[in-house]
Design a protein around this motif. Sequence first.
Motif, mmCIF file in Angstrom:
data_model
loop_
_atom_site.group_PDB
_atom_site.id
_atom_site.type_symbol
_atom_site.label_atom_id
_atom_site.label_comp_id
_atom_site.label_asym_id
_atom_site.label_seq_id
_atom_site.Cartn_x
_atom_site.Cartn_y
_atom_site.Cartn_z
ATOM 1 N N ALA A 91 0.838 -1.203 0.000
ATOM 2 C CA ALA A 91 0.000 0.000 0.000
ATOM 3 C C ALA A 91 0.869 1.247 0.000
ATOM 4 O O ALA A 91 0.618 2.201 -0.766
ATOM 5 C CB ALA A 91 -0.930 -0.015 1.208
ATOM 6 N N ARG A 117 1.121 4.018 -3.035
ATOM 7 C CA ARG A 117 0.748 5.405 -2.723
ATOM 8 C C ARG A 117 1.934 6.340 -2.939
ATOM 9 O O ARG A 117 1.799 7.555 -2.880
ATOM 10 C CB ARG A 117 0.277 5.522 -1.272
ATOM 11 N N CYS A 118 3.115 5.753 -3.146
ATOM 12 C CA CYS A 118 4.365 6.514 -3.296
ATOM 13 C C CYS A 118 4.735 7.252 -2.016
ATOM 14 O O CYS A 118 5.284 8.366 -2.054
ATOM 15 C CB CYS A 118 4.282 7.498 -4.472
ATOM 16 N N ASP A 119 4.473 6.625 -0.858
ATOM 17 C CA ASP A 119 4.868 7.228 0.407
ATOM 18 C C ASP A 119 6.386 7.391 0.440
ATOM 19 O O ASP A 119 7.132 6.503 0.001
ATOM 20 C CB ASP A 119 4.435 6.344 1.576
ATOM 21 N N VAL A 173 -5.893 0.480 -1.487
ATOM 22 C CA VAL A 173 -5.561 1.771 -2.091
ATOM 23 C C VAL A 173 -6.616 2.093 -3.154
ATOM 24 O O VAL A 173 -6.869 1.279 -4.037
ATOM 25 C CB VAL A 173 -4.159 1.754 -2.731
ATOM 26 N N GLN A 175 -5.914 7.446 -4.526
ATOM 27 C CA GLN A 175 -4.730 7.398 -3.666
ATOM 28 C C GLN A 175 -3.485 6.896 -4.376
ATOM 29 O O GLN A 175 -2.401 6.936 -3.797
ATOM 30 C CB GLN A 175 -5.020 6.498 -2.456
ATOM 31 N N VAL A 176 -3.623 6.404 -5.608
ATOM 32 C CA VAL A 176 -2.450 5.939 -6.343
ATOM 33 C C VAL A 176 -1.487 7.095 -6.526
ATOM 34 O O VAL A 176 -1.866 8.187 -6.976
ATOM 35 C CB VAL A 176 -2.853 5.345 -7.711
ATOM 36 N N GLY A 177 -0.220 6.876 -6.180
ATOM 37 C CA GLY A 177 0.753 7.959 -6.178
ATOM 38 C C GLY A 177 1.222 8.366 -7.561
ATOM 39 O O GLY A 177 1.111 7.617 -8.535
#
Length: 331
Positions: free
Chosen positions: A158, A162-164, A196, A200-202
């Motif tokens: 996740a 999300r590209c956190d 996700v 929310q996809v980064g």
Amino acid sequence: MNVISRARLGAVLGAAVLGVGVFAAPALADPPAGDYRVLAGAGSDTTQDVLNGIGDAVDGGRTIASYNATPTGTVKTREVNCEIARPNGSSAGVTALNTAVDTNSGCLDFARSSRGPADTSTSQDLTFIPFAKDAVSVAVRDDSALNNDLDLTTAQLAAIFRCDAGARVLNGVTLTPLLPQLNSGTRTFFLGRIGVTEAQVGSCVATMQEHNGLALDTAGDIAPYSIAQYISQVTNVVEDRHGATALGRIDGSEPFTAEGTLNTGFVYNRDVYNVVPTAKLTDPVIDAVFTGTDSKVCTAVSAGQSVIEKYGFGRIDHCGDTTDPALKGER
């Protein structure tokens, strides 16, 4: 490394199935031009090959026409007035089937889908008929440091997609996550399992054609991948497009059995479906082809082997079931 390497997977499966001719030439991508069969379908990339194989095995190849998700452009499913945009993915196939129903065009009779209904609250126009088991893992390059006993948790996945900021590097490699194209059932399924949403996809996530390992061309690439598709590609049952990829574990779950077949208990397992208009369930051809464990789809055999298993999928005891209200919907 993965518990079963790409080379060993091919060797294990090859030894298991050489005796039943699994390495025969793959089924055709589309029926030959001018070959207009009784039933026409399109949609999911995940199940396009197994439906091609079933179409070839059933009734001498005269009944089921299944058109691949790619290349882009149009596909002609009937001799007159049925040159349509080729549906690429489960949602595209379902939409095209809805259009055929709404316009009474007769251009499509079924859709392939690797996801269940998106909406069961307002309509029961379509019935999603399960026919096999698949599962989705993540693929990385087998020559990348990412493929070092790869075992990711759902929480990690996740964060990656999300590209956190804290999830951008793994095993010293900067990650470059990829997702299947929009309209892909695998994309919908995978995002749902990791929790996700599309919103929310980064922004670091790129798009690829699903299950095409050739798109993973840098060390940090990571993407969801159908395990059944991977098995059939590695063993050359279908066009081998896995490239240099290997599949990892998720939440400690192994994608393959010790024999190299699909682990149907994999943590991200799913049924795959053929979708038909609910009003057509009583049609004798639809009924014979898709409905019940004795249907032609469920019982198709090639060279003495179940076609479903030949293409890397798992068999299910509810193949052909049309009674589940949760599988009627979509508009």
